[in-house]
Design a protein around this motif. Structure first.
Motif, PDB file in Angstrom:
ATOM      1  N   GLU A   1       0.693  -1.074  -0.001  1.00  0.00           N
ATOM      2  CA  GLU A   1       0.139  -0.196  -0.063  1.00  0.00           C
ATOM      3  C   GLU A   1       0.805   1.299   0.201  1.00  0.00           C
ATOM      4  O   GLU A   1       0.247   2.452  -0.376  1.00  0.00           O
ATOM      5  CB  GLU A   1      -0.865   0.069   1.052  1.00  0.00           C
ATOM      6  N   THR A   2       2.088   1.152   0.458  1.00  0.00           N
ATOM      7  CA  THR A   2       3.040   2.346   0.374  1.00  0.00           C
ATOM      8  C   THR A   2       3.851   2.321  -0.960  1.00  0.00           C
ATOM      9  O   THR A   2       4.830   2.826  -1.284  1.00  0.00           O
ATOM     10  CB  THR A   2       4.022   2.404   1.467  1.00  0.00           C
ATOM     11  N   ASN A   3       3.678   1.498  -1.989  1.00  0.00           N
ATOM     12  CA  ASN A   3       4.374   1.200  -3.161  1.00  0.00           C
ATOM     13  C   ASN A   3       3.442   0.605  -4.279  1.00  0.00           C
ATOM     14  O   ASN A   3       3.654  -0.719  -4.597  1.00  0.00           O
ATOM     15  CB  ASN A   3       5.576   0.271  -2.859  1.00  0.00           C
ATOM     16  N   GLN A   4       2.581   1.425  -4.794  1.00  0.00           N
ATOM     17  CA  GLN A   4       1.693   0.879  -5.514  1.00  0.00           C
ATOM     18  C   GLN A   4       1.124   1.888  -6.567  1.00  0.00           C
ATOM     19  O   GLN A   4       1.711   3.042  -6.475  1.00  0.00           O
ATOM     20  CB  GLN A   4       0.379   0.584  -4.743  1.00  0.00           C
ATOM     21  N   ILE A   5       0.184   1.709  -7.407  1.00  0.00           N
ATOM     22  CA  ILE A   5      -0.499   2.411  -8.270  1.00  0.00           C
ATOM     23  C   ILE A   5      -1.863   2.709  -7.492  1.00  0.00           C
ATOM     24  O   ILE A   5      -2.596   1.958  -7.557  1.00  0.00           O
ATOM     25  CB  ILE A   5      -0.653   2.003  -9.718  1.00  0.00           C
ATOM     26  N   GLN A   6      -2.119   3.933  -7.013  1.00  0.00           N
ATOM     27  CA  GLN A   6      -3.257   4.386  -6.603  1.00  0.00           C
ATOM     28  C   GLN A   6      -4.202   5.117  -7.350  1.00  0.00           C
ATOM     29  O   GLN A   6      -3.877   6.069  -7.972  1.00  0.00           O
ATOM     30  CB  GLN A   6      -2.821   5.299  -5.438  1.00  0.00           C
ATOM     31  N   THR A   7      -5.428   4.596  -7.092  1.00  0.00           N
ATOM     32  CA  THR A   7      -6.588   5.187  -7.645  1.00  0.00           C
ATOM     33  C   THR A   7      -7.773   5.812  -6.849  1.00  0.00           C
ATOM     34  O   THR A   7      -7.252   5.706  -5.638  1.00  0.00           O
ATOM     35  CB  THR A   7      -7.452   4.237  -8.618  1.00  0.00           C
ATOM     36  N   ASN A   8      -8.531   6.487  -7.311  1.00  0.00           N
ATOM     37  CA  ASN A   8      -9.647   7.122  -6.418  1.00  0.00           C
ATOM     38  C   ASN A   8     -10.658   5.881  -5.969  1.00  0.00           C
ATOM     39  O   ASN A   8     -11.671   6.134  -4.996  1.00  0.00           O
ATOM     40  CB  ASN A   8     -10.313   8.034  -7.413  1.00  0.00           C
ATOM     41  N   SER A   9     -10.265   4.860  -6.458  1.00  0.00           N
ATOM     42  CA  SER A   9     -11.298   3.727  -6.184  1.00  0.00           C
ATOM     43  C   SER A   9     -12.902   3.934  -6.482  1.00  0.00           C
ATOM     44  O   SER A   9     -13.548   3.571  -5.461  1.00  0.00           O
ATOM     45  CB  SER A   9     -11.239   3.221  -4.552  1.00  0.00           C
ATOM     46  N   SER A  10     -12.901   4.523  -7.593  1.00  0.00           N
ATOM     47  CA  SER A  10     -14.209   5.268  -7.824  1.00  0.00           C
ATOM     48  C   SER A  10     -14.424   4.508  -9.322  1.00  0.00           C
ATOM     49  O   SER A  10     -13.517   4.272 -10.232  1.00  0.00           O
ATOM     50  CB  SER A  10     -14.352   6.556  -8.064  1.00  0.00           C
ATOM     51  N   ILE A  11     -16.039   4.485  -9.405  1.00  0.00           N
ATOM     52  CA  ILE A  11     -16.447   4.116 -10.719  1.00  0.00           C
ATOM     53  C   ILE A  11     -16.034   4.877 -11.948  1.00  0.00           C
ATOM     54  O   ILE A  11     -15.959   4.549 -13.210  1.00  0.00           O
ATOM     55  CB  ILE A  11     -18.066   3.856 -10.873  1.00  0.00           C
ATOM     56  N   ILE A  12     -15.753   6.191 -11.651  1.00  0.00           N
ATOM     57  CA  ILE A  12     -15.334   7.050 -12.618  1.00  0.00           C
ATOM     58  C   ILE A  12     -13.715   7.038 -13.125  1.00  0.00           C
ATOM     59  O   ILE A  12     -13.559   7.421 -13.968  1.00  0.00           O
ATOM     60  CB  ILE A  12     -15.785   8.524 -12.421  1.00  0.00           C
ATOM     61  N   ASP A  13     -13.264   6.210 -12.451  1.00  0.00           N
ATOM     62  CA  ASP A  13     -11.634   6.000 -12.892  1.00  0.00           C
ATOM     63  C   ASP A  13     -11.556   5.268 -14.159  1.00  0.00           C
ATOM     64  O   ASP A  13     -12.316   4.682 -14.343  1.00  0.00           O
ATOM     65  CB  ASP A  13     -11.088   5.289 -11.440  1.00  0.00           C
ATOM     66  N   PHE A  14     -10.486   5.701 -14.628  1.00  0.00           N
ATOM     67  CA  PHE A  14     -10.444   5.003 -15.917  1.00  0.00           C
ATOM     68  C   PHE A  14      -9.109   3.726 -15.776  1.00  0.00           C
ATOM     69  O   PHE A  14      -9.230   2.998 -16.616  1.00  0.00           O
ATOM     70  CB  PHE A  14      -9.584   5.893 -17.042  1.00  0.00           C
ATOM     71  N   GLY A  15      -8.615   3.740 -14.661  1.00  0.00           N
ATOM     72  CA  GLY A  15      -7.594   2.697 -14.342  1.00  0.00           C
ATOM     73  C   GLY A  15      -6.564   2.307 -14.986  1.00  0.00           C
ATOM     74  O   GLY A  15      -5.688   3.308 -15.581  1.00  0.00           O
ATOM     75  N   VAL A  16      -6.179   1.434 -14.805  1.00  0.00           N
ATOM     76  CA  VAL A  16      -4.833   0.855 -15.380  1.00  0.00           C
ATOM     77  C   VAL A  16      -5.059  -0.178 -16.525  1.00  0.00           C
ATOM     78  O   VAL A  16      -5.775  -1.395 -16.394  1.00  0.00           O
ATOM     79  CB  VAL A  16      -3.800   0.106 -14.335  1.00  0.00           C
ATOM     80  N   GLU A  17      -4.453  -0.196 -17.835  1.00  0.00           N
ATOM     81  CA  GLU A  17      -4.634  -1.172 -18.777  1.00  0.00           C
ATOM     82  C   GLU A  17      -3.244  -1.531 -19.183  1.00  0.00           C
ATOM     83  O   GLU A  17      -2.249  -1.132 -19.291  1.00  0.00           O
ATOM     84  CB  GLU A  17      -5.142  -0.160 -19.764  1.00  0.00           C
ATOM     85  N   LYS A  18      -3.425  -2.927 -19.614  1.00  0.00           N
ATOM     86  CA  LYS A  18      -2.048  -3.578 -20.170  1.00  0.00           C
ATOM     87  C   LYS A  18      -2.467  -3.998 -21.558  1.00  0.00           C
ATOM     88  O   LYS A  18      -3.569  -4.597 -21.845  1.00  0.00           O
ATOM     89  CB  LYS A  18      -1.898  -4.668 -19.101  1.00  0.00           C
ATOM     90  N   GLU A  19      -1.690  -3.735 -22.564  1.00  0.00           N
ATOM     91  CA  GLU A  19      -2.063  -4.102 -23.956  1.00  0.00           C
ATOM     92  C   GLU A  19      -0.958  -5.733 -24.032  1.00  0.00           C
ATOM     93  O   GLU A  19       0.206  -5.636 -23.514  1.00  0.00           O
ATOM     94  CB  GLU A  19      -1.437  -3.337 -24.793  1.00  0.00           C
ATOM     95  N   PHE A  20      -1.614  -6.515 -24.891  1.00  0.00           N
ATOM     96  CA  PHE A  20      -0.856  -7.724 -25.023  1.00  0.00           C
ATOM     97  C   PHE A  20      -0.641  -7.841 -26.699  1.00  0.00           C
ATOM     98  O   PHE A  20      -1.740  -7.706 -27.373  1.00  0.00           O
ATOM     99  CB  PHE A  20      -1.586  -8.804 -24.428  1.00  0.00           C
ATOM    100  N   ASN A  21       0.416  -8.387 -27.012  1.00  0.00           N
ATOM    101  CA  ASN A  21       0.640  -9.004 -28.439  1.00  0.00           C
ATOM    102  C   ASN A  21      -0.214 -10.472 -28.378  1.00  0.00           C
ATOM    103  O   ASN A  21      -0.114 -10.815 -27.257  1.00  0.00           O
ATOM    104  CB  ASN A  21       1.980  -9.138 -28.678  1.00  0.00           C
ATOM    105  N   ALA A  22      -0.194 -10.686 -29.645  1.00  0.00           N
ATOM    106  CA  ALA A  22      -0.671 -12.120 -29.749  1.00  0.00           C
ATOM    107  C   ALA A  22       0.203 -13.154 -29.052  1.00  0.00           C
ATOM    108  O   ALA A  22       1.550 -12.868 -29.178  1.00  0.00           O
ATOM    109  CB  ALA A  22      -1.264 -12.614 -31.268  1.00  0.00           C
TER     110      ALA A  22
END
Length: 451
Positions: free
Chosen positions: A120-141
């Motif tokens: 919790e002291t070493n992370q990606i912090q969001t607002n924990s809200s439904i309006i957040d866009f969040g964190v996305e990971k793209e994948f190759n095939a």
């Protein structure tokens, strides 16, 4: 705008605010080259549009924060969370197909594939809200490397992981695509139509997952919860449950995920084409939905589907006679039976507006789990009302915000497809009233804006 190539050197930033309106590149993934944030107080990272980084290193115990507006940041090489939190608020943080997260700059071999690499002291912090866009990971095939989303909120670490290594034939599939994760500090939307006692029984937390353009994806989705969000039902009775957005039967699949009460994890096996009980999904659809846990006997089997047809003509959201039940989702009423109690039968429901109808949010604190607005229909946020939550919003209609003061708040909701999905039409945002106020506080991505 412009570009900056670090050429394999370390660029150390110790100032207060760093603005990236262009593209930063690094020649390779590294823990020791790129842009390093190392200040003595919290530092600000911002962009006026879309920011691109190669290697981005966080070494600031006071953290790095993004302004509380909707922005997009992209990592093409490596994010190194050596020390401190990066608070992205509601912004979208994207890792390209070559993008990685590392939890310890001292070791080039630590790639952050385990929950324990972060905290919790070493992370990606969001607002924990439904309006957040969040964190996305793209994948190759044909990707087979695990990826951890070290996400959480201010006092809670609730990460997620895509684990190819634990699946039978783990792979991202035959096409390139992406997965987005958004933690939500709330009970799952399916529970909003239940009494407070029933709501309190299940896990008081869920994760929004959005997948896109993936074919033949096979992996375990693993979520890590905190003891503080365990509900009143015994934790030993919990199993994983999920509600797919694309399930036209509005059902909930429960009992399909495994809960490990020692590790505080929920594991969902995902194998496309989807073969879980949500049988209205077709082979080419995604696994986007709400992922949570609880006792299967406590969780409802399906959302309450309700059609708003403005039967009285007054258009008011709190008049139960303006709604009818639509159990088969065909856009027509199930006979003449209508709800008799707005709070008990409509709040938390899955609401679809009838064609050419206007729904007036004439009272505060309106709450729906999902809302569909057809092209010819409009939701009006009446001046002086607030505290609304429209849940997951879809369709191509209009949301009109009327304000006669200096404030104009868009209802809380998941607008990821509503405002930006031009392929399917997308929706419009309109501002009205007699007030003087700032617009687009919650989002800077809309398909159609009316002033």
């Amino acid at each position: 705008a412009g570009s900056l190539n670090d050429a394999g050197f370390l660029i150390t930033f110790t100032g207060q605010q760093f603005t990236n309106n262009g593209t930063h590149t690094s020649p390779s993934n590294s823990n020791t080259t790129g842009v390093l944030f190392s200040g003595s107080s919290q530092q600000i990272l911002k962009t006026d549009g879309n920011a691109v980084f190669g290697n981005l290193i966080i070494d600031n115990g006071n953290g790095v924060a993004l302004p509380d507006v909707s922005q997009e940041f992209r990592i093409n090489r490596r994010l190194v969370l050596d020390n401190g939190v990066i608070d992205i608020g509601p912004a979208l943080f994207v890792f390209s197909a070559t993008g990685e997260i590392v939890g310890d700059a001292a070791s080039e071999g630590v790639y952050g594939s385990e929950f324990a690499n972060f905290s919790e002291t070493n992370q990606i912090q969001t607002n924990s809200s439904i309006i957040d866009f969040g964190v996305e990971k793209e994948f190759n095939a044909s990707t087979t490397t695990d990826f951890t989303f070290p996400v959480g909120e201010e006092t809670r670490y609730t990460p997620a992981k895509i684990s190819f290594s634990t699946a039978v034939s783990g792979t991202s599939g035959s096409t390139s695509g992406s997965v987005r994760i958004r933690p939500r500090n709330s009970v799952a939307p399916i529970m909003l139509s239940e009494s407070q006692v029933v709501q309190d029984a299940i896990l008081q937390y869920y994760w929004l997952v959005n997948s896109s353009d993936l074919t033949g994806f096979e992996a375990d989705l693993i979520f890590n919860y905190d003891d503080e969000v365990i509900g009143t039902d015994p934790e030993s009775s919990y199993s994983g449950a999920l509600a797919f957005f694309a399930d036209t039967d509005n059902g909930v699949s429960d009992g399909i995920g495994t809960v490990n009460t020692t590790a505080n994890t929920i594991t969902f096996p995902i194998n496309m084409p989807i073969s879980v009980p949500a049988d209205s999904l077709t082979n080419d659809e995604n696994f986007s939905g709400e992922y949570f846990a609880g006792d299967p006997s406590t969780i409802p089997d399906e959302f309450i589907a309700i059609l708003y047809d403005n039967n009285t003509g007054n258009g008011n959201v709190n008049d139960p006679d303006n709604y009818c039940f639509d159990s088969n989702g065909d856009g027509s009423c199930d006979g003449e039976v209508r709800p008799t109690d707005y709070s008990a039968e409509i709040t938390g429901g899955l609401i679809t507006l009838d064609e050419a109808s206007t729904l007036n949010l004439n009272v505060s604190n309106v709450s729906f789990s999902r809302t569909t607005i057809p092209a010819s229909s409009t939701i009006v946020v009446a001046a002086g009302t607030n505290g609304h939550n429209l849940g997951q919003v879809s369709g191509s209609g209009t949301i009109r915000i009327n304000s006669n003061s200096t404030n104009a708040a868009l209802p809380v909701g998941d607008y990821a497809s509503f405002f930006t999905n031009c392929a399917s039409g997308g929706g419009a945002l309109e501002y009205g009233g007699t007030g003087n106020y700032t617009v687009l506080n919650e989002t800077n991505l809309v398909r159609n804006l009316l002033l």
